[in-house]
Motif scaffolding. Sequence first.
Motif, PDB file in Angstrom:
ATOM      1  N   ARG A 285      48.396  18.882  43.540  1.00 27.00           N
ATOM      2  CA  ARG A 285      48.039  19.660  44.647  1.00 27.00           C
ATOM      3  C   ARG A 285      49.488  19.988  45.413  1.00 27.00           C
ATOM      4  NH1 ARG A 285      44.152  16.301  44.147  1.00 27.00           N
ATOM      5  NH2 ARG A 285      42.045  16.998  45.400  1.00 27.00           N
TER       6      ARG A 285
ATOM      7  N   HIS B 178      50.338  17.222  49.689  1.00 24.51           N
ATOM      8  CA  HIS B 178      49.531  15.801  49.472  1.00 24.51           C
ATOM      9  C   HIS B 178      49.316  15.560  47.856  1.00 24.51           C
ATOM     10  CE1 HIS B 178      48.560  14.789  53.853  1.00 24.51           C
ATOM     11  NE2 HIS B 178      48.863  16.121  53.937  1.00 24.51           N
TER      12      HIS B 178
ATOM     13  N   ARG C 182      39.466  11.076  49.567  1.00 25.91           N
ATOM     14  CA  ARG C 182      40.633  11.039  49.025  1.00 25.91           C
ATOM     15  C   ARG C 182      41.672  10.570  49.929  1.00 25.91           C
ATOM     16  NH1 ARG C 182      45.227  14.700  47.829  1.00 25.91           N
ATOM     17  NH2 ARG C 182      46.282  13.682  45.792  1.00 25.91           N
TER      18      ARG C 182
ATOM     19  N   VAL D 194      39.115  16.743  56.882  1.00 31.92           N
ATOM     20  CA  VAL D 194      40.489  16.562  56.362  1.00 31.92           C
ATOM     21  C   VAL D 194      41.250  16.169  57.626  1.00 31.92           C
ATOM     22  CG1 VAL D 194      42.192  17.464  55.025  1.00 31.92           C
ATOM     23  CG2 VAL D 194      40.071  18.209  54.511  1.00 31.92           C
TER      24      VAL D 194
ATOM     25  N   PHE E 195      54.627  28.582  60.247  1.00 35.42           N
ATOM     26  CA  PHE E 195      54.643  27.496  59.200  1.00 35.42           C
ATOM     27  C   PHE E 195      55.426  28.034  58.249  1.00 35.42           C
ATOM     28  CE2 PHE E 195      52.883  25.793  55.560  1.00 35.42           C
ATOM     29  CZ  PHE E 195      53.158  24.404  55.636  1.00 35.42           C
TER      30      PHE E 195
ATOM     31  N   PHE F 143      39.507  19.969  48.751  1.00 36.98           N
ATOM     32  CA  PHE F 143      38.997  19.429  50.241  1.00 36.98           C
ATOM     33  C   PHE F 143      39.410  20.581  51.264  1.00 36.98           C
ATOM     34  CE2 PHE F 143      39.076  15.808  47.721  1.00 36.98           C
ATOM     35  CZ  PHE F 143      38.148  14.931  48.011  1.00 36.98           C
TER      36      PHE F 143
ATOM     37  N   ARG G  69      44.214  27.672  56.262  1.00 38.67           N
ATOM     38  CA  ARG G  69      44.172  26.502  55.271  1.00 38.67           C
ATOM     39  C   ARG G  69      43.284  26.950  54.097  1.00 38.67           C
ATOM     40  NH1 ARG G  69      43.993  20.991  58.514  1.00 38.67           N
ATOM     41  NH2 ARG G  69      43.759  20.220  56.200  1.00 38.67           N
TER      42      ARG G  69
ATOM     43  N   TYR H 255      44.626  26.553  50.317  1.00 36.47           N
ATOM     44  CA  TYR H 255      44.165  25.280  49.514  1.00 36.47           C
ATOM     45  C   TYR H 255      43.654  25.901  48.383  1.00 36.47           C
ATOM     46  CZ  TYR H 255      44.887  22.037  53.223  1.00 36.47           C
ATOM     47  OH  TYR H 255      45.351  21.178  54.162  1.00 36.47           O
TER      48      TYR H 255
ATOM     49  N   SER I  82      46.423  26.933  45.799  1.00 36.99           N
ATOM     50  CA  SER I  82      47.069  25.666  45.237  1.00 36.99           C
ATOM     51  C   SER I  82      45.799  24.899  44.168  1.00 36.99           C
ATOM     52  CB  SER I  82      46.968  24.501  46.408  1.00 36.99           C
ATOM     53  OG  SER I  82      47.340  23.458  45.929  1.00 36.99           O
TER      54      SER I  82
ATOM     55  N   ARG J 234      46.801  24.696  40.233  1.00 35.84           N
ATOM     56  CA  ARG J 234      46.663  23.424  39.626  1.00 35.84           C
ATOM     57  C   ARG J 234      45.750  23.220  38.343  1.00 35.84           C
ATOM     58  NH1 ARG J 234      43.021  19.705  42.450  1.00 35.84           N
ATOM     59  NH2 ARG J 234      42.708  20.290  44.595  1.00 35.84           N
TER      60      ARG J 234
HETATM   61  C1  HEM Z   1      49.733  26.161  57.529  1.00 35.44           C
HETATM   62  C2  HEM Z   1      49.217  24.819  57.401  1.00 35.44           C
HETATM   63  C3  HEM Z   1      48.921  24.223  56.156  1.00 35.44           C
HETATM   64  C4  HEM Z   1      49.128  24.421  54.602  1.00 35.44           C
HETATM   65  C5  HEM Z   1      49.534  25.869  54.377  1.00 35.44           C
HETATM   66  C6  HEM Z   1      48.666  23.587  54.028  1.00 35.44           C
HETATM   67  C7  HEM Z   1      48.786  23.584  52.604  1.00 35.44           C
HETATM   68  C8  HEM Z   1      48.077  22.568  51.925  1.00 35.44           C
HETATM   69  C9  HEM Z   1      47.935  22.583  50.438  1.00 35.44           C
HETATM   70  C10 HEM Z   1      48.398  23.738  49.529  1.00 35.44           C
HETATM   71  C11 HEM Z   1      47.262  21.558  50.035  1.00 35.44           C
HETATM   72  C12 HEM Z   1      46.684  21.176  48.474  1.00 35.44           C
HETATM   73  C13 HEM Z   1      45.344  21.872  48.320  1.00 35.44           C
HETATM   74  C14 HEM Z   1      44.553  21.330  47.001  1.00 35.44           C
HETATM   75  O1  HEM Z   1      45.374  21.803  46.133  1.00 35.44           O
HETATM   76  O2  HEM Z   1      43.429  21.147  47.057  1.00 35.44           O
HETATM   77  C15 HEM Z   1      47.035  20.566  51.180  1.00 35.44           C
HETATM   78  C16 HEM Z   1      46.408  19.394  51.261  1.00 35.44           C
HETATM   79  C17 HEM Z   1      46.378  18.524  52.335  1.00 35.44           C
HETATM   80  N1  HEM Z   1      46.406  19.041  53.593  1.00 35.44           N
HETATM   81 FE1  HEM Z   1      47.515  20.666  54.376  1.00 35.44          FE
HETATM   82  N2  HEM Z   1      48.316  22.548  54.802  1.00 35.44           N
HETATM   83  C18 HEM Z   1      48.347  22.899  56.158  1.00 35.44           C
HETATM   84  C19 HEM Z   1      48.014  22.274  57.137  1.00 35.44           C
HETATM   85  C20 HEM Z   1      47.394  20.901  57.436  1.00 35.44           C
HETATM   86  C21 HEM Z   1      46.938  20.070  58.324  1.00 35.44           C
HETATM   87  C22 HEM Z   1      47.176  20.701  59.777  1.00 35.44           C
HETATM   88  C23 HEM Z   1      46.692  19.021  57.948  1.00 35.44           C
HETATM   89  C24 HEM Z   1      46.025  17.639  58.896  1.00 35.44           C
HETATM   90  C25 HEM Z   1      44.890  17.493  58.997  1.00 35.44           C
HETATM   91  C26 HEM Z   1      46.472  19.080  56.557  1.00 35.44           C
HETATM   92  C27 HEM Z   1      46.216  18.016  55.702  1.00 35.44           C
HETATM   93  C28 HEM Z   1      46.138  17.973  54.477  1.00 35.44           C
HETATM   94  C29 HEM Z   1      45.639  16.877  53.744  1.00 35.44           C
HETATM   95  C30 HEM Z   1      44.804  15.555  54.174  1.00 35.44           C
HETATM   96  C31 HEM Z   1      45.540  17.413  52.265  1.00 35.44           C
HETATM   97  C32 HEM Z   1      44.993  16.486  50.992  1.00 35.44           C
HETATM   98  C33 HEM Z   1      43.601  16.874  50.631  1.00 35.44           C
HETATM   99  C34 HEM Z   1      42.975  16.384  49.485  1.00 35.44           C
HETATM  100  O3  HEM Z   1      43.176  15.001  49.234  1.00 35.44           O
HETATM  101  O4  HEM Z   1      42.680  17.102  48.560  1.00 35.44           O
HETATM  102  N3  HEM Z   1      47.275  19.901  55.965  1.00 35.44           N
HETATM  103  N4  HEM Z   1      47.510  21.346  52.354  1.00 35.44           N
END
Ligand code: HEM
Length: 304
Positions: A25, A28, A63, A98, A113, A269, A289, A293, A296, A300
């Motif tokens: 990913r 995270h 996760r 999430v 961002f 997610f 998002r 997501y 990504s 991947r």
């Molecule tokens: C502009 C804002 C954001 C961007 C560009 C971003 C980008 C990403 C990307 C690219 C992934 C990987 C997705 C995948 O491959 O499935 C990810 C995962 C994640 N993000 Fe963000 N994110 C942002 C904001 C946030 C915020 C505000 C949170 C707070 C809740 C957050 C929490 C997470 C979590 C927990 C994961 C892991 C999800 C999983 O376990 O599959 N993100 N994020």
Amino acid sequence: MEKQQLAGVAVDRIEKVFGEHPEYRRAHARGVIYEAIFSANGLAKEYTTAPHLQGGEIKAVARFSHSSPDPTWTDIMSPVKGLAVQFQLPEGEITNIVGVNSPIFLAKTPEAFTKILGIVTSFKRGKPRLRELAKLLIQYPESRAAIKVIKKMHAPASFATGRYHSIHAFYFIDQEGKRIPIKYEWEPDAGMETLSPKDAGSLPFGYYEWEIEDRLQKEPVSFRLNIVLGEEGDPTADPTIAWPKDRRKVTIGQLTLTQLAERADSLKFDPTVVTEGIECSEDQILNFRRAAYSISHERRNSEK
Ligand code: HEM
């Protein structure tokens, strides 16, 4: 720039700042997935028609993750941890929540961002250069609150002892069609426990993944799902601002881990995937998002 294109730029910049890590990913990167049971206590009925929140049990997957996009960072270099939950509704439908162990985010818009990722061009042992941080705070003063939270934050002692916030607001839709602003929180039944910087320093790589499995072999691991009810004037479109601490909370269910989920790593997610009875708020970051997501996820999976 159109949303899909900007999401591509954002993901490219994440790769530039944190390095390219095929198959992982793009944020995270490192984590562990569990099968789980979610049991709704029926108290959400008053606020939403969402089927999984009316009462009774359904299957879910959860996760836990370290926030860094670089999977080689040690556990403690990312004090921000994630909990992503996918509820499995009948007929293959899903709905997600999430969360992370911070109540706020550092950017208010996708443009901010993406520009922040242009200012902070590298991280050394989990920290950006001071000069870059100062520039960021001048240009994006709304980031100050989240940076303060992260600086003061102690990592949870375990994935099982963190409190995870959705950060964004969502709307619950009740039986009369009324929209009620809410935020989610996963509250650990084990109680919140954090690590002192001294203890954190001595943790081996992969400790959190090992610890939660060891814990689950000895005792139940579960979280209560709370909704925080927004009041008149509480911002629903700004993830850099926390709602006042005294907002009413209602516990609407409990998530209990059952066993490690095999071959679940290709799951996505996406926080904007919600079922009937729930709507995304106007928050631009939340809605951005979805595209980030997907990009990504496509990258991947195509690398496997
Ligand atoms: C502009 C804002 C954001 C961007 C560009 C971003 C980008 C990403 C990307 C690219 C992934 C990987 C997705 C995948 O491959 O499935 C990810 C995962 C994640 N993000 Fe963000 N994110 C942002 C904001 C946030 C915020 C505000 C949170 C707070 C809740 C957050 C929490 C997470 C979590 C927990 C994961 C892991 C999800 C999983 O376990 O599959 N993100 N994020």
